[in-house]
Scaffold this motif. Structure first.
Motif, PDB file in Angstrom:
ATOM      1  N   GLN A  93      30.685  38.257  41.795  1.00  0.00           N
ATOM      2  CA  GLN A  93      30.659  38.455  43.186  1.00  0.00           C
ATOM      3  C   GLN A  93      32.095  39.224  43.662  1.00  0.00           C
ATOM      4  N   ALA A  94      32.999  38.929  42.839  1.00  0.00           N
ATOM      5  CA  ALA A  94      34.382  39.495  43.197  1.00  0.00           C
ATOM      6  C   ALA A  94      34.501  40.743  42.119  1.00  0.00           C
TER       7      ALA A  94
ATOM      8  N   ILE B  23      37.571  32.670  41.399  1.00  0.00           N
ATOM      9  CA  ILE B  23      38.909  33.220  41.450  1.00  0.00           C
ATOM     10  C   ILE B  23      38.826  34.515  40.463  1.00  0.00           C
TER      11      ILE B  23
ATOM     12  N   ASP C  88      39.884  36.700  34.381  1.00  0.00           N
ATOM     13  CA  ASP C  88      39.130  37.027  33.344  1.00  0.00           C
ATOM     14  C   ASP C  88      39.357  36.005  32.119  1.00  0.00           C
TER      15      ASP C  88
ATOM     16  N   LEU D 110      39.380  36.425  29.188  1.00  0.00           N
ATOM     17  CA  LEU D 110      40.011  36.850  28.107  1.00  0.00           C
ATOM     18  C   LEU D 110      41.789  36.843  28.354  1.00  0.00           C
TER      19      LEU D 110
ATOM     20  N   PHE E 252      41.232  47.023  28.427  1.00  0.00           N
ATOM     21  CA  PHE E 252      39.695  47.375  28.748  1.00  0.00           C
ATOM     22  C   PHE E 252      39.530  49.018  28.514  1.00  0.00           C
TER      23      PHE E 252
ATOM     24  N   PHE F  14      37.568  29.248  36.323  1.00  0.00           N
ATOM     25  CA  PHE F  14      36.728  29.190  35.088  1.00  0.00           C
ATOM     26  C   PHE F  14      37.642  29.211  34.023  1.00  0.00           C
TER      27      PHE F  14
ATOM     28  N   TYR G 153      35.433  37.343  20.722  1.00  0.00           N
ATOM     29  CA  TYR G 153      36.377  38.373  21.145  1.00  0.00           C
ATOM     30  C   TYR G 153      37.468  38.541  20.222  1.00  0.00           C
TER      31      TYR G 153
ATOM     32  N   SER H  18      29.165  32.668  27.424  1.00  0.00           N
ATOM     33  CA  SER H  18      28.315  34.042  27.367  1.00  0.00           C
ATOM     34  C   SER H  18      27.636  34.482  25.971  1.00  0.00           C
TER      35      SER H  18
HETATM   36  O1  CP3 Z   1      33.740  37.758  40.441  1.00  0.00           O
HETATM   37  C1  CP3 Z   1      33.720  36.971  39.439  1.00  0.00           C
HETATM   38  O2  CP3 Z   1      32.868  36.290  38.636  1.00  0.00           O
HETATM   39  C2  CP3 Z   1      35.093  36.730  39.247  1.00  0.00           C
HETATM   40  C3  CP3 Z   1      35.781  37.333  38.137  1.00  0.00           C
HETATM   41  C4  CP3 Z   1      35.424  37.402  36.665  1.00  0.00           C
HETATM   42  C5  CP3 Z   1      35.648  38.316  35.660  1.00  0.00           C
HETATM   43  N1  CP3 Z   1      35.470  38.292  34.684  1.00  0.00           N
HETATM   44  C6  CP3 Z   1      36.410  39.740  36.352  1.00  0.00           C
HETATM   45  C7  CP3 Z   1      36.057  40.968  35.708  1.00  0.00           C
HETATM   46  C8  CP3 Z   1      34.838  36.347  35.778  1.00  0.00           C
HETATM   47  C9  CP3 Z   1      34.185  35.009  36.174  1.00  0.00           C
HETATM   48  C10 CP3 Z   1      34.810  36.997  34.611  1.00  0.00           C
HETATM   49  C11 CP3 Z   1      34.416  36.306  33.576  1.00  0.00           C
HETATM   50  C12 CP3 Z   1      34.192  36.985  31.977  1.00  0.00           C
HETATM   51  N2  CP3 Z   1      35.013  37.791  31.446  1.00  0.00           N
HETATM   52  C13 CP3 Z   1      32.934  36.770  31.263  1.00  0.00           C
HETATM   53  C14 CP3 Z   1      32.055  35.423  31.428  1.00  0.00           C
HETATM   54  C15 CP3 Z   1      30.793  35.950  32.160  1.00  0.00           C
HETATM   55  C16 CP3 Z   1      29.987  36.955  31.708  1.00  0.00           C
HETATM   56  O3  CP3 Z   1      30.004  38.089  32.370  1.00  0.00           O
HETATM   57  O4  CP3 Z   1      29.308  36.648  30.805  1.00  0.00           O
HETATM   58  C17 CP3 Z   1      33.363  37.553  29.825  1.00  0.00           C
HETATM   59  C18 CP3 Z   1      32.382  37.539  28.843  1.00  0.00           C
HETATM   60  C19 CP3 Z   1      34.352  38.242  30.433  1.00  0.00           C
HETATM   61  C20 CP3 Z   1      34.809  39.397  29.337  1.00  0.00           C
HETATM   62  C21 CP3 Z   1      34.780  40.720  30.134  1.00  0.00           C
HETATM   63  N3  CP3 Z   1      35.582  41.260  30.974  1.00  0.00           N
HETATM   64  C22 CP3 Z   1      33.847  41.899  29.854  1.00  0.00           C
HETATM   65  C23 CP3 Z   1      32.859  41.825  28.642  1.00  0.00           C
HETATM   66  C24 CP3 Z   1      34.462  42.687  30.711  1.00  0.00           C
HETATM   67  C25 CP3 Z   1      33.618  44.303  30.704  1.00  0.00           C
HETATM   68  C26 CP3 Z   1      32.412  44.541  31.070  1.00  0.00           C
HETATM   69  C27 CP3 Z   1      31.975  43.504  32.326  1.00  0.00           C
HETATM   70  O5  CP3 Z   1      31.260  42.884  32.456  1.00  0.00           O
HETATM   71  O6  CP3 Z   1      32.308  44.002  33.430  1.00  0.00           O
HETATM   72  C28 CP3 Z   1      35.371  42.402  31.628  1.00  0.00           C
HETATM   73  C29 CP3 Z   1      36.073  43.099  32.796  1.00  0.00           C
HETATM   74  C30 CP3 Z   1      35.748  42.589  33.927  1.00  0.00           C
HETATM   75  N4  CP3 Z   1      35.966  41.135  34.301  1.00  0.00           N
HETATM   76  C31 CP3 Z   1      35.739  43.115  35.160  1.00  0.00           C
HETATM   77  C32 CP3 Z   1      35.786  42.183  36.346  1.00  0.00           C
HETATM   78  C33 CP3 Z   1      35.509  42.464  37.605  1.00  0.00           C
HETATM   79  C34 CP3 Z   1      35.371  44.627  35.168  1.00  0.00           C
HETATM   80  C35 CP3 Z   1      36.650  45.460  35.199  1.00  0.00           C
HETATM   81  C36 CP3 Z   1      36.706  46.785  35.864  1.00  0.00           C
HETATM   82  O7  CP3 Z   1      36.811  46.873  36.802  1.00  0.00           O
HETATM   83  O8  CP3 Z   1      36.782  47.592  35.003  1.00  0.00           O
END
Ligand code: CP3
Length: 333
Positions: free
Chosen positions: A23-24, A69, A72, A74, A86, A136, A146, A198
């Motif tokens: 959501q964020a 919150i 990420d 990672l 990224f 989380f 990863y 995931s």
């Molecule tokens: O709103 C929320 O859920 C809070 C924040 C949150 C982010 N990542 C921010 C984010 C949460 C809970 C995550 C978890 C996360 N990150 C997971 C598990 C959940 C899932 O989606 O399966 C995983 C596998 C990641 C690793 C990750 N981070 C990936 C694969 C990516 C790129 C592609 C994508 O799915 O967006 C991210 C980047 C990321 N994490 C963004 C955000 C808002 C986008 C970054 C951007 O703005 O370019």
């Protein structure tokens, strides 16, 4: 106790709390604006003030029951020594080294993550008591995918990179860091922790017990010892969700969109259920979306259910549709 936590503890079935995975993030224009001004995603994740602001963005816009919150999964491998970037095709960690991983110590680890804990405290202070704050972590296997770059561009396991004994060794090390990150988030103000696995669908069958069940069980047991409510999300494990719930026993299980909700109702016992709705459906006509929402609410009407999705919101989701989903869930309470 707020209703979200009551529901998590399987004690509340007359209220359906609602929040959305991711959501964020990018579906919100107000997030995209901040993101544009902060091209380095990792730096953004360590900026307490902006993390707090981004976490609260969906709360200001929608009538939600929980804030997750902004961070990420990672960041754990990043602070353990694998530089995170990224790129266009997703996240990228610099190469893995066992000796480098072993150089870390728990105190140093937590101090590097301090900006996140500060943000959790700020968010908790700013939110009304009836809203939950969700911290989380990624589960060990998903982090390892990863860290060792085990997945190809088609999201399939690269079998020749699968070094079983090394993976099991890393898993044990990660569990300790993951647990200390959970505890610190909880002590800073998080009310509940969600564990994202995931990529559990990629675990070879013969290692499912070790890498899914036992790994998640260690984390859930740690949470229980510390009285931390925990939601597990072992995405893509199909009918193994039953074995997972029966053995890992989290407070709550997030089902993905491949899980038939009727099947979940029948087979996932003594647990509250969260999620399920396919995020792709939110791109369809409002009428179709509302019908889907009704389906989930109806099936789970007589047991604790937290409304959410079966995976993260897609960036092209129209924010207006979320208001319609929330309205629909609220009139059913
Ligand atoms: O709103 C929320 O859920 C809070 C924040 C949150 C982010 N990542 C921010 C984010 C949460 C809970 C995550 C978890 C996360 N990150 C997971 C598990 C959940 C899932 O989606 O399966 C995983 C596998 C990641 C690793 C990750 N981070 C990936 C694969 C990516 C790129 C592609 C994508 O799915 O967006 C991210 C980047 C990321 N994490 C963004 C955000 C808002 C986008 C970054 C951007 O703005 O370019």
């Amino acid at each position: 106790m707020n209703k979200f936590i009551k529901c998590l503890n399987n004690q509340e079935k007359d209220y359906i709390p609602i929040w959305f995975m991711r959501q964020a993030g990018r579906h919100l224009p107000e997030f995209r604006k901040i993101r544009k001004e902060n091209p380095n995603f990792v730096n953004l994740c360590f900026n307490t003030k902006l993390c707090t602001e981004i976490t609260l963005q969906p709360i200001s816009r929608y009538d939600l029951d929980a804030a997750i919150i902004f961070s990420d999964i990672l960041l754990i491998p990043h602070v353990l020594g694998q530089n995170l970037e990224f790129k266009k095709n997703g996240p990228n960690l610099s190469s893995f080294s066992m000796s480098k991983l072993n150089l870390n110590d728990p105190k140093n680890f937590l101090s590097k993550l301090e900006p996140i804990y500060k943000s959790i405290t700020e968010v908790r202070e700013k939110l009304n008591d009836n809203k939950a704050v969700i911290g989380f972590v990624g589960a060990p296997w998903t982090l390892i995918v990863y860290m060792l770059n085990l997945k190809d561009n088609n999201n399939l396991l690269v079998k020749k990179k699968y070094n079983r004994s090394q993976i099991l060794e890393i898993k044990e090390i990660l569990i300790r860091y993951i647990c200390s990150h959970i505890k610190e988030q909880f002590q800073s103000g998080a009310d509940v922790i969600q564990v994202f696995d995931s990529w559990s669908s990629l675990i070879p069958e013969s290692d499912f017990e070790d890498l899914s069940i036992k790994a998640n069980l260690s984390i859930v047991e740690f949470c229980k010892e510390n009285k931390i409510p925990v939601i597990c999300f072992p995405r893509g494990i199909k009918e193994k969700y039953k074995n997972f719930v029966d053995t890992v026993k989290p407070n709550c299980i997030n089902i993905d969109y491949e899980v038939d909700p009727e099947w979940a109702y029948e087979n996932l016992k003594d647990v509250s259920i969260q999620g399920g709705l396919n995020p792709n459906k939110l791109l369809l006509d409002t009428k179709v979306v509302i019908k889907e929402v009704e389906k989930y609410i109806k099936i789970f009407s007589n047991r604790p259910y937290i409304f959410n999705l079966g995976h993260g919101l897609l960036p092209k989701t129209n924010p207006e549709i979320l208001n319609k989903v929330i309205e629909k869930v609220r009139v059913n309470i």
